[in-house]
Scaffold this motif. Sequence first.
Motif, PDB file in Angstrom:
ATOM      1  N   LEU A  91      54.777 -30.103 -64.537  1.00  0.00           N
ATOM      2  CA  LEU A  91      55.467 -30.664 -64.820  1.00  0.00           C
ATOM      3  C   LEU A  91      56.045 -31.854 -66.413  1.00  0.00           C
ATOM      4  N   VAL A  92      57.008 -32.381 -67.272  1.00  0.00           N
ATOM      5  CA  VAL A  92      56.650 -32.865 -69.234  1.00  0.00           C
ATOM      6  C   VAL A  92      57.614 -33.879 -69.014  1.00  0.00           C
ATOM      7  N   GLN A  93      57.566 -34.774 -69.868  1.00  0.00           N
ATOM      8  CA  GLN A  93      58.904 -35.248 -69.948  1.00  0.00           C
ATOM      9  C   GLN A  93      58.707 -34.938 -71.713  1.00  0.00           C
ATOM     10  N   TYR A 141      46.027 -28.635 -77.267  1.00  0.00           N
ATOM     11  CA  TYR A 141      45.687 -27.792 -76.158  1.00  0.00           C
ATOM     12  C   TYR A 141      44.167 -28.518 -74.936  1.00  0.00           C
ATOM     13  N   TRP A 142      45.006 -27.840 -74.201  1.00  0.00           N
ATOM     14  CA  TRP A 142      44.710 -27.898 -72.844  1.00  0.00           C
ATOM     15  C   TRP A 142      43.521 -26.867 -72.621  1.00  0.00           C
ATOM     16  N   ARG A 143      42.296 -27.296 -72.002  1.00  0.00           N
ATOM     17  CA  ARG A 143      41.082 -25.759 -72.267  1.00  0.00           C
ATOM     18  C   ARG A 143      41.179 -25.327 -70.692  1.00  0.00           C
ATOM     19  N   SER A 144      41.280 -24.044 -69.936  1.00  0.00           N
ATOM     20  CA  SER A 144      41.302 -23.428 -68.519  1.00  0.00           C
ATOM     21  C   SER A 144      39.778 -23.729 -68.224  1.00  0.00           C
ATOM     22  N   SER A 156      41.377 -20.346 -71.180  1.00  0.00           N
ATOM     23  CA  SER A 156      41.759 -20.227 -71.742  1.00  0.00           C
ATOM     24  C   SER A 156      42.650 -21.206 -72.440  1.00  0.00           C
ATOM     25  N   ASN A 157      43.554 -21.227 -73.565  1.00  0.00           N
ATOM     26  CA  ASN A 157      43.420 -22.156 -74.403  1.00  0.00           C
ATOM     27  C   ASN A 157      45.073 -22.500 -74.536  1.00  0.00           C
ATOM     28  N   TYR A 158      45.779 -23.917 -73.382  1.00  0.00           N
ATOM     29  CA  TYR A 158      46.980 -24.240 -73.675  1.00  0.00           C
ATOM     30  C   TYR A 158      47.779 -24.803 -74.346  1.00  0.00           C
ATOM     31  N   PRO A 159      48.631 -24.631 -74.975  1.00  0.00           N
ATOM     32  CA  PRO A 159      49.260 -26.157 -75.460  1.00  0.00           C
ATOM     33  C   PRO A 159      50.239 -26.881 -74.976  1.00  0.00           C
ATOM     34  N   VAL A 160      49.721 -28.093 -74.057  1.00  0.00           N
ATOM     35  CA  VAL A 160      50.755 -28.659 -73.074  1.00  0.00           C
ATOM     36  C   VAL A 160      51.330 -29.518 -73.662  1.00  0.00           C
ATOM     37  N   GLN A 161      50.678 -29.849 -75.061  1.00  0.00           N
ATOM     38  CA  GLN A 161      51.801 -30.851 -76.497  1.00  0.00           C
ATOM     39  C   GLN A 161      52.563 -29.890 -77.112  1.00  0.00           C
ATOM     40  N   VAL A 166      52.576 -34.425 -67.589  1.00  0.00           N
ATOM     41  CA  VAL A 166      52.740 -35.315 -66.496  1.00  0.00           C
ATOM     42  C   VAL A 166      50.276 -35.635 -66.339  1.00  0.00           C
ATOM     43  N   LEU A 167      50.093 -34.085 -66.300  1.00  0.00           N
ATOM     44  CA  LEU A 167      49.278 -33.621 -65.924  1.00  0.00           C
ATOM     45  C   LEU A 167      48.515 -33.011 -66.244  1.00  0.00           C
TER      46      LEU A 167
END
Length: 235
Positions: free
Chosen positions: A211-213, A163-166, A171-176, A191-192
């Motif tokens: 953007l993601v890979q 997760y990444w916290r804003s 807010s917590n987003y599951p970026v992975q 990517v970021l």
Amino acid sequence: ATDCDIHIGSWRMRRAGAGQDEHFRLRALDPAFAFDLRLVPTQPLLLQGENGWSQKGPRPELASHYVSWPQMQVEGQITLDHATRPASGRAWFDHEWSSEVLGDGGVGWDWIGINLDDGGALMAFRIRDARGGTIYGHASLRDAAGKQSRFGPQDVQFTPLEYWRSPRNGSNYPVQMELHIGPHRLRTTPVLDDQEIATRRPLPISYWEGLVQIEGSLRGRGYLEMTGYAEPMRL
């Protein structure tokens, strides 16, 4: 009303040409940033769901009209910090419209559109409840040869990994995430981490879109969109 020709101030998107010359022109002009891009289709439209009718839940009215144009060739220029340089790459064009997509219990969705390295395309989404469970899911995969496969709710899983916290709203987003789509096992990497969209006008809205890979049994690059994780920003 009959084609794509829209603008917001000095930002404009327009479809032009026909046949081999069909293309989209995207232009934006801002004091600190500008671009002028030409997007050319390299593949036929990808009709999502059943011939462009994309179900979003168990009830018939929970659906949308939905088409995509993956692997669009991009050429043009971008201006940043008063320096103009050439730009090129691949784009994904989405057009979706509906009157209702979130049924009872739905608070948001996770959606991904990926231009695969081999020339194929992958779209997947899930509608999420307040506990993070999946209410409904679907995926569409078109391989490099043009063969399309569709996967129903039982074949689509989104599992948060990191997760990444804003810093704006906590807010917590599951970026992975780990994605299970039919026989495929994939992992997303942003990517970021900070690709949150946080607006105050016309309404306070916050969501993550960036953007993601992906790596795994399929590889590529594209967009991940996550809504419903953040409370609206307070004015």
